[in-house]
Motif scaffolding. Sequence first.
Motif, PDB file in Angstrom:
ATOM      1  N   UNK A 227       0.836  -1.201   0.000  1.00 38.34           N
ATOM      2  CA  UNK A 227       0.000   0.000   0.000  1.00 38.34           C
ATOM      3  C   UNK A 227       0.872   1.254   0.000  1.00 38.34           C
ATOM      4  N   UNK A 228       1.950   1.223   0.783  1.00 30.12           N
ATOM      5  CA  UNK A 228       2.884   2.352   0.799  1.00 30.12           C
ATOM      6  C   UNK A 228       3.479   2.578  -0.588  1.00 30.12           C
ATOM      7  N   UNK A 229       3.719   1.474  -1.295  1.00 27.51           N
ATOM      8  CA  UNK A 229       4.262   1.568  -2.650  1.00 27.51           C
ATOM      9  C   UNK A 229       3.264   2.258  -3.582  1.00 27.51           C
ATOM     10  N   UNK A 230       1.977   1.878  -3.463  1.00 25.88           N
ATOM     11  CA  UNK A 230       0.933   2.537  -4.263  1.00 25.88           C
ATOM     12  C   UNK A 230       0.925   4.033  -3.964  1.00 25.88           C
ATOM     13  N   UNK A 231       1.005   4.350  -2.675  1.00 28.80           N
ATOM     14  CA  UNK A 231       0.979   5.752  -2.253  1.00 28.80           C
ATOM     15  C   UNK A 231       2.135   6.535  -2.880  1.00 28.80           C
ATOM     16  N   UNK A 232       3.302   5.910  -2.871  1.00 25.52           N
ATOM     17  CA  UNK A 232       4.487   6.561  -3.451  1.00 25.52           C
ATOM     18  C   UNK A 232       4.303   6.784  -4.954  1.00 25.52           C
ATOM     19  N   UNK A 233       3.732   5.787  -5.629  1.00 27.25           N
ATOM     20  CA  UNK A 233       3.502   5.903  -7.080  1.00 27.25           C
ATOM     21  C   UNK A 233       2.569   7.079  -7.381  1.00 27.25           C
ATOM     22  N   UNK A 234       1.453   7.179  -6.622  1.00 24.53           N
ATOM     23  CA  UNK A 234       0.509   8.267  -6.851  1.00 24.53           C
ATOM     24  C   UNK A 234       1.129   9.617  -6.499  1.00 24.53           C
ATOM     25  N   UNK A 235       1.876   9.641  -5.423  1.00 26.56           N
ATOM     26  CA  UNK A 235       2.526  10.876  -4.975  1.00 26.56           C
ATOM     27  C   UNK A 235       3.533  11.355  -6.020  1.00 26.56           C
ATOM     28  N   UNK A 236       4.286  10.412  -6.559  1.00 30.75           N
ATOM     29  CA  UNK A 236       5.285  10.746  -7.583  1.00 30.75           C
ATOM     30  C   UNK A 236       4.622  11.307  -8.838  1.00 30.75           C
ATOM     31  N   UNK A 237       3.413  10.787  -9.135  1.00 30.36           N
ATOM     32  CA  UNK A 237       2.675  11.283 -10.290  1.00 30.36           C
ATOM     33  C   UNK A 237       2.252  12.735 -10.102  1.00 30.36           C
ATOM     34  N   UNK A 238       2.197  13.167  -8.841  1.00 28.66           N
ATOM     35  CA  UNK A 238       1.784  14.532  -8.561  1.00 28.66           C
ATOM     36  C   UNK A 238       0.463  14.627  -7.846  1.00 28.66           C
ATOM     37  N   UNK A 239      -0.129  13.476  -7.501  1.00 29.78           N
ATOM     38  CA  UNK A 239      -1.399  13.463  -6.784  1.00 29.78           C
ATOM     39  C   UNK A 239      -1.111  13.491  -5.284  1.00 29.78           C
ATOM     40  N   UNK A 240      -1.177  14.680  -4.690  1.00 25.27           N
ATOM     41  CA  UNK A 240      -0.745  14.849  -3.299  1.00 25.27           C
ATOM     42  C   UNK A 240      -1.891  14.990  -2.303  1.00 25.27           C
ATOM     43  N   UNK A 241      -3.134  14.927  -2.786  1.00 20.47           N
ATOM     44  CA  UNK A 241      -4.279  15.022  -1.883  1.00 20.47           C
ATOM     45  C   UNK A 241      -4.635  13.619  -1.378  1.00 20.47           C
ATOM     46  N   UNK A 242      -4.432  13.335  -0.084  1.00 19.03           N
ATOM     47  CA  UNK A 242      -4.674  11.984   0.438  1.00 19.03           C
ATOM     48  C   UNK A 242      -6.096  11.486   0.202  1.00 19.03           C
ATOM     49  N   UNK A 243      -7.087  12.370   0.375  1.00 20.14           N
ATOM     50  CA  UNK A 243      -8.479  11.941   0.220  1.00 20.14           C
ATOM     51  C   UNK A 243      -8.776  11.579  -1.235  1.00 20.14           C
ATOM     52  N   UNK A 244      -8.203  12.354  -2.177  1.00 19.13           N
ATOM     53  CA  UNK A 244      -8.375  12.036  -3.601  1.00 19.13           C
ATOM     54  C   UNK A 244      -7.760  10.682  -3.919  1.00 19.13           C
ATOM     55  N   UNK A 245      -6.573  10.423  -3.389  1.00 20.24           N
ATOM     56  CA  UNK A 245      -5.898   9.148  -3.644  1.00 20.24           C
ATOM     57  C   UNK A 245      -6.693   7.975  -3.082  1.00 20.24           C
ATOM     58  N   UNK A 246      -7.227   8.149  -1.870  1.00 23.67           N
ATOM     59  CA  UNK A 246      -8.040   7.083  -1.273  1.00 23.67           C
ATOM     60  C   UNK A 246      -9.271   6.819  -2.129  1.00 23.67           C
ATOM     61  N   UNK A 247      -9.879   7.899  -2.624  1.00 20.68           N
ATOM     62  CA  UNK A 247     -11.072   7.753  -3.456  1.00 20.68           C
ATOM     63  C   UNK A 247     -10.744   6.979  -4.735  1.00 20.68           C
ATOM     64  N   UNK A 248      -9.636   7.316  -5.385  1.00 23.96           N
ATOM     65  CA  UNK A 248      -9.252   6.635  -6.621  1.00 23.96           C
ATOM     66  C   UNK A 248      -8.945   5.153  -6.372  1.00 23.96           C
ATOM     67  N   UNK A 249      -8.259   4.887  -5.285  1.00 20.61           N
ATOM     68  CA  UNK A 249      -7.949   3.486  -4.951  1.00 20.61           C
ATOM     69  C   UNK A 249      -9.219   2.719  -4.596  1.00 20.61           C
ATOM     70  N   UNK A 250     -10.176   3.401  -3.965  1.00 19.03           N
ATOM     71  CA  UNK A 250     -11.453   2.760  -3.640  1.00 19.03           C
ATOM     72  C   UNK A 250     -12.192   2.350  -4.908  1.00 19.03           C
ATOM     73  N   UNK A 251     -12.148   3.193  -5.939  1.00 22.00           N
ATOM     74  CA  UNK A 251     -12.785   2.836  -7.210  1.00 22.00           C
ATOM     75  C   UNK A 251     -12.190   1.540  -7.765  1.00 22.00           C
ATOM     76  N   UNK A 252     -10.851   1.438  -7.723  1.00 21.65           N
ATOM     77  CA  UNK A 252     -10.177   0.257  -8.276  1.00 21.65           C
ATOM     78  C   UNK A 252     -10.468  -0.980  -7.425  1.00 21.65           C
TER      79      UNK A 252
END
Length: 489
Positions: A10-35
């Motif tokens: 999960x930390x790895x996923x977080x790093x991947x999204x963060x590196x992409x430029x997605x720095x809003x935690x709630x947005x990232x959780x929402x996107x991962x929830x969709x998947x």
Amino acid sequence: MITGEIKSKIDNIWTILWTEGSTNPLTNIEQLTYLLFMKDLDKAELMKEKDAIALGLPYESLFPEDKQNYRWNQLKQLGSADEMFTLVQQEVFPFIINLKGNDEETAFSRYMKDANFLINKPSTLQRVIDIIDELPTDDKDMQGDIYEYLLSKLQQAGTNGQFRTPRHIIKMIVALMQPTPEDSIIDPAMGSAGFLVSASEYMRANHNELFLDEKLAEHYHTEMFHGNDMDSTMLRIGAMNMMLHGVDNPKIAYRDSLSQDNLETDKYSLVLANPPFKGSLDYDSVANDLLTTVRTKKTELLFLALFLRILKPGGRAAVIVPDGVLFGSSKAHKELRKKLLEENQLNAVVSMPSGVFKPYAGVSTAILIFTKTSSASKTEKVWFYDMQADGYSLDDKRTVVEDNDLPDIIQRFTHLEEETERKRTDKSFFVPLAEIQENDYDLSINKYKEIEYEEVEYEKPEVILEKISILEDEILKNIADLNLKIGEK
């Protein structure tokens, strides 16, 4: 409990999204929830198909014949990142958010219509899907733990008092209340719908008749589960969560439960909640009748007043409150405790250790269980339980341990007739109303619990002095012998 390996993924996923430029935690959780939802939806479909084949029954899949490539088990096998990205962004995601149709006024369609797919790079999507596919989401408890760990990524978690309720605590509370097929259940501060999901699982596990009776089944899918929240992202996540757990159309709403817009009274038979303990409050917008019951700016007290208002006579509640509710000395605190005890029936107070909410918070809490009465029917006695362990260490790591009071709490509460003879030195005991009244309506367990100290017998002072003298003589003799040996050298 979630392992270090899963946390690492999960930390790895977080790093991947963060590196992409997605720095809003709630947005990232929402996107991962969709998947995760896409993966679990396909898993649920596979199980239904197998059951239909085994029973020889017809089954119409959510995925039409010409859209089988939308399913997770096929989607994840696409070799090209660009092909996968185009398919998900342009076809699969629109299909998912419209599962219930545009015209159906279901919770799912209502809160998913504003959903946006915000993963912007094909390579990012492919890497995230590969990792999610490796996560062990088949087990519901593990799925819950994974989701809890995702939520822990919220840097702002706790700023509004919205601490995540551990899944095993939720399951225990539901088991204590034993909801029935006729219940109408609400969580007025639902978040991701953890209490409602657990109640739905309890129904499926303990009430087979629910799905053999058309009227009960209709009630289960449309009128049994209610929830309010003021975060549209959480409402979307809650809607997906409920759909994955087989509830077609829960009544969840974007609503400030404490506001004047909430006019509900005498409506529900069961409240399950962990309302916010602190945070911002628009005092001017709070419903006047709640302020009449308890004039305060403390949200935990206002929510308790709300629960009493929205419960039907005879309705029950099991809610988590901070310890201050139990012994607070303000007028509002005392008046609310008095109302619970003298105008309703306070059934139980389960004191929980402060580590239960770690690593999010170290706040000490308790579970209040009470029944709304239709007349001035006083509480006769209150059952107290001193929970000391919940199966996990009470530090930030929360590792699995053997000590676990949860099964004992359920066993004792569901057999209260066997509790009457317990002593105040035990983990649980009854306290009569009169004694609580004498103690200014204090509900903290330490006010009534008796601690049994083991008597320790010490030797007489002269005997101890004599032993010290002997030891001193031995030390001096050893020092003299040592000096003698040094002199000889």
